[in-house]
Design a protein around this motif. Structure first.
Motif, PDB file in Angstrom:
ATOM      1  N   ARG A  30       0.829  -1.210   0.000  1.00 16.65           N
ATOM      2  CA  ARG A  30       0.000   0.000   0.000  1.00 16.65           C
ATOM      3  C   ARG A  30       0.852   1.242   0.000  1.00 16.65           C
ATOM      4  O   ARG A  30       1.987   1.249   0.473  1.00 16.65           O
ATOM      5  N   VAL A  31       0.235   2.324  -0.492  1.00 17.13           N
ATOM      6  CA  VAL A  31       0.898   3.630  -0.484  1.00 17.13           C
ATOM      7  C   VAL A  31       0.835   4.219   0.919  1.00 17.13           C
ATOM      8  O   VAL A  31      -0.191   4.141   1.585  1.00 17.13           O
ATOM      9  N   GLY A  34       0.687  10.786   4.198  1.00 18.39           N
ATOM     10  CA  GLY A  34       0.975  11.439   5.490  1.00 18.39           C
ATOM     11  C   GLY A  34       0.921  10.480   6.664  1.00 18.39           C
ATOM     12  O   GLY A  34       1.405  10.782   7.756  1.00 18.39           O
ATOM     13  N   GLY A  35       0.285   9.338   6.473  1.00 19.30           N
ATOM     14  CA  GLY A  35       0.226   8.333   7.533  1.00 19.30           C
ATOM     15  C   GLY A  35      -0.759   8.649   8.648  1.00 19.30           C
ATOM     16  O   GLY A  35      -0.862   7.901   9.617  1.00 19.30           O
ATOM     17  N   GLN A  36      -1.521   9.714   8.505  1.00 24.45           N
ATOM     18  CA  GLN A  36      -2.376  10.138   9.625  1.00 24.45           C
ATOM     19  C   GLN A  36      -3.652   9.305   9.742  1.00 24.45           C
ATOM     20  O   GLN A  36      -4.320   9.337  10.768  1.00 24.45           O
ATOM     21  N   LEU A  38      -3.574   5.945   7.908  1.00 25.45           N
ATOM     22  CA  LEU A  38      -3.068   4.582   7.735  1.00 25.45           C
ATOM     23  C   LEU A  38      -2.319   4.080   8.972  1.00 25.45           C
ATOM     24  O   LEU A  38      -2.524   2.944   9.414  1.00 25.45           O
ATOM     25  N   THR A 112      -2.091  14.603   4.005  1.00 19.35           N
ATOM     26  CA  THR A 112      -2.014  15.127   2.643  1.00 19.35           C
ATOM     27  C   THR A 112      -3.380  15.204   1.973  1.00 19.35           C
ATOM     28  O   THR A 112      -4.315  14.493   2.347  1.00 19.35           O
ATOM     29  N   GLU A 125     -13.175  16.772   4.654  1.00 19.94           N
ATOM     30  CA  GLU A 125     -13.456  18.074   4.059  1.00 19.94           C
ATOM     31  C   GLU A 125     -13.000  18.126   2.602  1.00 19.94           C
ATOM     32  O   GLU A 125     -13.693  18.679   1.742  1.00 19.94           O
TER      33      GLU A 125
HETATM   34  C1  LIG Z   1      -7.187  12.767  15.350  1.00 14.05           C
HETATM   35  C2  LIG Z   1      -7.414  12.872  13.863  1.00 14.05           C
HETATM   36  C3  LIG Z   1      -8.416  13.711  13.417  1.00 14.05           C
HETATM   37  C4  LIG Z   1      -8.648  13.810  12.051  1.00 14.05           C
HETATM   38  N1  LIG Z   1      -9.623  14.659  11.646  1.00 14.05           N
HETATM   39  C5  LIG Z   1      -9.854  14.793  10.325  1.00 14.05           C
HETATM   40  C6  LIG Z   1     -10.855  15.675   9.839  1.00 14.05           C
HETATM   41  O1  LIG Z   1     -11.528  16.372  10.603  1.00 14.05           O
HETATM   42  N2  LIG Z   1     -11.066  15.714   8.506  1.00 14.05           N
HETATM   43  C7  LIG Z   1     -10.321  14.966   7.628  1.00 14.05           C
HETATM   44  O2  LIG Z   1     -10.552  15.041   6.427  1.00 14.05           O
HETATM   45  N3  LIG Z   1      -9.375  14.143   8.066  1.00 14.05           N
HETATM   46  C8  LIG Z   1      -9.111  14.039   9.380  1.00 14.05           C
HETATM   47  N4  LIG Z   1      -8.137  13.197   9.784  1.00 14.05           N
HETATM   48  C9  LIG Z   1      -7.403  12.387   8.777  1.00 14.05           C
HETATM   49  C10 LIG Z   1      -6.259  13.162   8.159  1.00 14.05           C
HETATM   50  O3  LIG Z   1      -6.751  14.242   7.421  1.00 14.05           O
HETATM   51  C11 LIG Z   1      -5.437  12.270   7.243  1.00 14.05           C
HETATM   52  O4  LIG Z   1      -4.303  12.995   6.970  1.00 14.05           O
HETATM   53  C12 LIG Z   1      -6.081  11.878   5.917  1.00 14.05           C
HETATM   54  O5  LIG Z   1      -7.307  11.234   6.084  1.00 14.05           O
HETATM   55  C13 LIG Z   1      -5.220  10.859   5.180  1.00 14.05           C
HETATM   56  O6  LIG Z   1      -4.159  11.478   4.604  1.00 14.05           O
HETATM   57  P1  LIG Z   1      -2.713  10.939   4.805  1.00 14.05           P
HETATM   58  O7  LIG Z   1      -1.870  11.707   3.881  1.00 14.05           O
HETATM   59  O8  LIG Z   1      -2.362  11.004   6.220  1.00 14.05           O
HETATM   60  O9  LIG Z   1      -2.853   9.430   4.252  1.00 14.05           O
HETATM   61  P2  LIG Z   1      -2.349   8.034   4.813  1.00 14.05           P
HETATM   62  O10 LIG Z   1      -2.785   7.868   6.207  1.00 14.05           O
HETATM   63  O11 LIG Z   1      -0.911   7.887   4.545  1.00 14.05           O
HETATM   64  O12 LIG Z   1      -3.148   7.071   3.855  1.00 14.05           O
HETATM   65  C14 LIG Z   1      -4.541   6.912   3.955  1.00 14.05           C
HETATM   66  C15 LIG Z   1      -4.988   5.849   2.962  1.00 14.05           C
HETATM   67  O13 LIG Z   1      -4.910   6.334   1.634  1.00 14.05           O
HETATM   68  C16 LIG Z   1      -3.997   5.570   0.862  1.00 14.05           C
HETATM   69  N5  LIG Z   1      -3.259   6.528   0.036  1.00 14.05           N
HETATM   70  C17 LIG Z   1      -2.648   7.649   0.510  1.00 14.05           C
HETATM   71  N6  LIG Z   1      -2.154   8.339  -0.523  1.00 14.05           N
HETATM   72  C18 LIG Z   1      -2.463   7.667  -1.630  1.00 14.05           C
HETATM   73  C19 LIG Z   1      -2.235   7.890  -3.016  1.00 14.05           C
HETATM   74  N7  LIG Z   1      -1.591   8.980  -3.437  1.00 14.05           N
HETATM   75  N8  LIG Z   1      -2.688   6.989  -3.907  1.00 14.05           N
HETATM   76  C20 LIG Z   1      -3.354   5.895  -3.492  1.00 14.05           C
HETATM   77  N9  LIG Z   1      -3.596   5.636  -2.213  1.00 14.05           N
HETATM   78  C21 LIG Z   1      -3.161   6.510  -1.280  1.00 14.05           C
HETATM   79  C22 LIG Z   1      -3.166   4.812   1.847  1.00 14.05           C
HETATM   80  O14 LIG Z   1      -2.678   3.622   1.320  1.00 14.05           O
HETATM   81  C23 LIG Z   1      -4.150   4.575   2.938  1.00 14.05           C
HETATM   82  O15 LIG Z   1      -4.978   3.515   2.647  1.00 14.05           O
HETATM   83  C24 LIG Z   1      -7.873  13.064  11.135  1.00 14.05           C
HETATM   84  C25 LIG Z   1      -6.864  12.226  11.587  1.00 14.05           C
HETATM   85  C26 LIG Z   1      -6.627  12.120  12.945  1.00 14.05           C
HETATM   86  C27 LIG Z   1      -5.551  11.207  13.426  1.00 14.05           C
END
Ligand SMILES: Cc1cc2nc3c(=O)[nH]c(=O)nc-3n(C[C@H](O)[C@H](O)[C@H](O)COP(=O)(O)OP(=O)(O)OC[C@H]3O[C@@H](n4cnc5c(N)ncnc54)[C@H](O)[C@@H]3O)c2cc1C
Lengths: 286, 751
Positions: A30-31, A34-36, A38, A112, A125
């Protein structure tokens, strides 16, 4: 709450990343953006990827720029990058305002744009923004690229049109003539996922609302534009009574998600409030 | 004469914590890591628990010689119930530990736990107290006639006739839903076997290191010297964790060091819960709104087992004894019971049952005020106790205090008339503001007599302090109590500094290590400053006496002319002085001790919350919060304010956010911080804190306990404020947390 073992890859270019994804997706690769989302899921062992392909070090996937009237957003552009206006004008202002509702500062520094779309939380959002504005996503795999409309991309609760070996690389966000926008979100605590939220965008033509786009999120399995509410507003003046009519229509046509915190009736009431308040917000950004 | 007591000096504890240099149990490296396999169902018979080849697993069979945890109360119809440290054939709540597996890393231990195949035939469950008390409900523990583990009742002789004279009668039911204490540091333990001595050192998070030591050595048949417990800790850890017993057993058996760190899921699921309480109260009032009589009926869902040492009786019995609170209620009739259910067991959490009983009394008074057409403050003015000492119908003796004056202080700060004007104007705009108050008194710093009255087999109460003054001028106090974040190291240093005549920086407080401190009971029940502080003062004064003599002879002056202060002995009115270090060197050091076992003292406070209720979204915002409190002498006002800030934040969370939720099958739904909603800085307003100091003659230091007060008073103030806001809509809410879903149901009349 320790993850299962996995193999970690850190490609520095997109072709390498796509090749790794093609190689490992069939066995649970999996990709990692930001990991937030996953990483917590891995900690709870709800996700058990065998390989993680970390795309944070691919420079070309970060940043945003206007191209042909659309904002093109690289997939690993952080939520925090939107805070002070990622582009000039109302679009940048709107994205900045909306971004402040996503989680908390530390999460916005890592999370991200593309990760949020791929994650497809019903209350995200960015997913609402994409659907409401009629955005498109670029999906790439080792041997090809396709563009998918946001409305087709989100297929259910945390489900998308992404194939296992596909990566979301860009999001295209068009901005029409309109420069009126309003957003309202209802959540339990600051930073929590929305219980209901509404984004509305339109332009004013001699005091009348035109090209109205009204989307809701957090209330159904995927974000959605509400045509009936848009139709009520189109060609009308932006007044309280019209807003109430539109809000009632939105609540009536809802297919509400329910859980132990929110009954269907409550969700309808929340959507009604969110729609009306987003419309009022469009008149006054104070 | 000014001293160190009463000054807001910064806490000695904070430097390391703020720099990220604090030590935590989970930092200790170990040879092996343990993970518990927990029951996925709330009730059932264990058919099998099998680990794959090569995985080391411990089950109840291995622990056959280890007796169960079974604390005892010899009163109130208490039925002692047994908790095997690992489930013995039967599981009784979701998350109950059934087996333990051992890996070389935490990750591997968790992998192994996932590989264990655990087969359980589900049995019928009772999740709520109502279900467990229903006719024909399955009886959860063998040997019990039903699921009621403790019950008591009392009707004072004058109750019936007083009640019959009521001009006004008000009944209300409140519900406090289940809470979790949510410590930042979850339970964690590290047990290290030392082959040279054959001893095990258990480093763990616990509030009562000596009692843990006593319990574990007894259960595992160890000599006292074979176990050392090091346990400095923070929150939720007043009770013996079965997991710690398993860990020490494993360290002994494997002759190695082995660690367990509870993760957040396990903490929310299977650590201790609290405050699952329903109360019905009925007030009989005369024409002027004065209490003639109070009736209470209390049901506490105490979970599946009884925590050691407090048993499963602590919440119902405390509710029963302390329900009348700060009011002169006249006659009393009350029945209380604790009910066993298929849920995680309930244990003391800051405030214990008092947030619930305060909610019951304060809702009752607000409803009575409304019925009598009175301001809420007025009905309290007429009922707060004014003459001390006051003996309650359950035999508690309230020491000197100023309940009415404390309330008036809070009211003045709140500017109630100003608020009413704003409230009125806001309603016209469809904005619903509310003001709510709550007054309470809190039993603190009570010694062994209070525990003896409960009929507990284990009767905590006193504290002991060993003190030395060495040739470097440093006073060392070895205390049996156990600071857990409340600043005790600093406040004890202030008390000792004044009494001996040194600066606080030269007072060392040694705690939380059974090898280096005298036996003591630990930290709970707002007792540490009062009791350990009293024992410290006794010891310090003994050293002072001898120091005075030593100084008098050294300086060739009379004892009465010696002033001891900030490290020096001087002759008043002269420039002759000598350092206390030198006196200690000459004397060969000083050593003495102090022992203190007080009856207890009652602190009190009035809380006022101002809220805005959004009647569309059902969200509540706490806009202002005022606390006027009287905890006797303030040893360190800054630390007092800190205790109140934290307590009120927990109380607001209790009122609005935090709730442990089970579904009807006994599956727990709140196992992450996404579901169990802790407050953040956004949800907690800035607070106004006002102090009165009614010096307690019931304690050595003049101080009363205050560690729990914030948590006790805040929920009722917030609930009263919400009800005040919604009064024009004729909507009431008597449940906490008052979640948006509950408010919505109340507003829409769809329960
Ligand atoms: C306490 C808390 C509160 C939060 N509140 C909110 C909120 O109010 N609103 C909101 O929108 N989010 C919220 N989030 C989530 C946050 O915004 C995450 O950053 C977002 O949901 C996922 O982005 P990421 O970059 O961290 O992705 P990751 O956690 O790295 O990945 C999420 C998933 O997407 C996949 N993925 C990621 N990038 C790609 C890509 N380019 N192509 C294909 N697959 C991909 C991964 O494999 C995984 O399955 C919250 C998180 C936490 C921990």
């Amino acid at each position: 709450m320790k993850p299962c073992a996995f193999i970690y890859h850190r490609p520095s270019g997109l072709p390498e990343a796509l090749a790794l994804l093609a190689a490992h997706a069939p066995t649970g690769g999996r990709v990692l953006a930001g990991g937030q989302s996953l990483v917590p899921m891995m900690a709870y062992r709800m996700a058990q990827p065998s390989h993680l392909i970390d795309i944070n070090h691919i420079a070309t996937l970060q940043g945003a720029a206007m191209q042909n009237g659309a904002l093109v957003i690289g997939t690993t552009t952080r939520h925090a990058a939107f805070k002070t206006g990622i582009c000039p004008g109302p679009l940048g202002a709107m994205l900045g305002f909306v971004s402040s509702h996503i989680a908390h500062g530390p999460i916005r520094n890592r999370g991200t744009f593309g990760g949020s779309l791929a994650n497809a939380d019903p209350a995200s959002e960015w997913c609402l923004v994409m659907v409401t504005l009629g955005g498109r996503v670029m999906l790439q795999h080792a041997s090809g690229t396709r563009m998918v409309a946001a409305g087709d991309f989100f297929t259910g609760v945390m489900a998308t049109a992404l194939a296992d070996d596909e990566m979301l690389t860009e999001a295209h966000l068009p901005w029409g003539q309109g420069d009126q926008w309003g957003f309202y979100e209802i959540s339990r605590r600051a930073g929590d996922y929305a219980l209901a939220m509404c984004l509305v965008v339109y332009r004013l033509d001699n005091g009348l609302m035109r090209d109205v786009r009204l989307g809701i999120g957090g209330a159904e399995a995927t974000p959605r534009r509400l045509a009936a509410a848009e139709a009520i507003l189109a060609g009308q003046a932006p007044t309280g009574p019209n807003f109430i009519q539109a809000a009632d229509a939105a609540a009536a046509m809802l297919k509400p998600m329910t859980d132990h915190n929110v009954t269907a009736l409550f969700r309808r009431d929340l959507v009604r409030a969110a729609v009306r308040r987003a419309l009022h917000h469009s008149l006054n950004h104070e | 004469m000014t001293g160190w007591v009463g000054r807001p000096i910064t806490r000695f504890e904070d430097d390391a914590l703020l720099r990220g240099a604090g030590h935590f149990t989970a930092d200790l490296p170990a040879e092996a890591y343990l993970r518990f396999v927990r029951s996925p169902v709330a009730a059932g018979i264990i058919d099998g628990c099998i680990a794959p080849d090569g995985v080391m697993m411990i089950t109840d069979t291995d622990l056959a010689s280890v007796p169960p945890i079974k604390p005892i109360i010899r009163k109130f119809g208490y039925v002692p119930i047994a908790q095997p440290v690992l489930a013995r054939g039967v599981v009784r709540y979701t998350g109950e530990p059934v087996a333990a597996v051992i890996g070389q890393t935490e990750e591997q231990a968790e992998d192994f736990a996932d590989l264990v195949s655990l087969n359980i035939t589900p049995a019928p469950v009772c999740v709520t107290a109502e279900a467990a008390m229903a006719p024909g409900a399955p009886v959860i523990h063998p040997g019990m006639a039903d699921n009621i583990v403790v019950q008591t009742a009392l009707t004072t002789p004058g109750y019936e006739s007083a009640n019959a004279k009521a001009a006004h009668r008000v009944v209300t039911k409140i519900r406090s839903h289940r809470q979790a204490a949510l410590p930042m540091e979850t339970r964690a333990a590290h047990a290290a076997f030392d082959a040279a001595t054959g001893r095990v050192t258990l480093t763990c998070t616990a509030q009562m290191p000596h009692l843990m030591h006593r319990a574990i050595t007894a259960m595992l048949g160890m000599a006292a010297d074979e176990l050392r417990v090091i346990a400095p800790d923070f929150g939720q850890k007043m009770s013996l964790a079965a997991e710690y017993v398993v860990l020490v057993w494993a360290a002994l058996r494997l002759r190695t060091s082995i660690a367990w760190v509870e993760d957040r899921r396990d903490n929310l699921m299977a650590s201790f819960h609290a405050r699952d309480i329903a109360i019905e109260v009925e007030g009989a009032f005369d024409n002027e709104g004065r209490f003639l009589a109070l009736r209470g009926d209390i049901t506490a869902n105490v979970g599946a087992y009884a925590p050691y040492p407090n048993t499963a009786a602590v919440e119902p019995l405390m509710s029963f004894t302390e329900l009348p609170g700060p009011y002169d209620i006249g006659e009393y009739s009350c029945a209380a019971r604790g009910v066993i259910t298929n849920t995680c067991c309930s244990a003391p959490y800051r405030g214990v049952a008092r947030p619930a009983i305060t909610l019951a009394m304060e809702r009752l008074l607000d409803m009575a005020a409304m019925q009598l057409g009175m301001e809420p403050a007025e009905i309290r003015r007429r009922n707060l106790i004014r003459i001390f000492p006051h003996t309650t119908p359950t035999g508690l003796v309230y020491d000197n205090a100023a309940y009415v004056e404390t309330m008036e202080m809070a009211l003045l700060a709140a500017d109630v008339p100003g608020f009413r004007a704003r409230q009125h104007a806001a309603r016209a705009r469809g904005v619903y503001l509310g003001l709510g108050m709550s007054s309470f008194c809190e039993r603190t710093g009570y010694g062994s007599a209070a525990f003896a009255a409960r009929g507990m087999d284990i009767q905590p109460g006193w504290e002991h302090v060993d003190m030395t003054l060495d040739g470097d001028g440093v006073v060392t106090a070895r205390i049996g109590a156990s600071p857990h974040g409340q600043g005790l190291r600093t406040t004890l240093a202030q008390i000792i500094a004044d009494a001996v005549g040194v600066v606080p920086a030269n007072v060392r407080v040694v705690h939380g290590d059974t090898d280096h401190t005298p036996f003591g009971w630990g930290t709970f029940a707002s007792r540490s400053l009062v009791i350990s502080g009293g024992a410290s003062l006794i010891a310090a004064r003994k050293i002072r006496e001898r120091l005075l003599q030593q100084a008098a002879s050294y300086l060739e002056a009379a004892d009465a002319d010696i002033d001891l202060r900030d490290g020096y002995a001087s002759v008043t009115g002269t420039d002759r002085r000598v350092s206390i270090a030198v006196l200690a060197q000459v004397h060969g050091g000083f050593a003495d001790d102090g022992f203190y076992d007080p009856l207890g003292t009652f602190s009190n406070a009035t809380h006022i919350a101002m809220v805005a209720v959004d009647i569309e979204t059902c969200m509540v915002r706490v806009e202002r919060f005022i606390v006027a409190e009287d905890a006797g002498r303030l040893i360190n006002p800054m630390i007092v304010d800190g205790q109140i800030h934290g307590g009120v934040a927990q109380g607001i969370a209790n009122a609005l956010l935090e709730e442990v939720i089970y579904d009807e099958t006994g599956n727990i739904l709140t196992i992450s911080l996404a579901d169990f909603l802790a407050p953040t800085a956004h949800e907690i307003p800035a607070m106004t804190i006002l102090h009165r100091e009614t010096i307690a003659d019931a304690t050595m230091t003049g101080a009363k306990g205050l560690g729990e007060g914030g948590t006790i008073g805040a929920p009722a103030a917030v609930l009263n404020a919400i009800n005040d806001a919604l009064a024009p809509l004729k909507v009431t809410i008597n449940e906490m947390p008052a979640t948006p879903a509950r408010l919505h149901a109340a507003l829409r009349g769809t329960k």
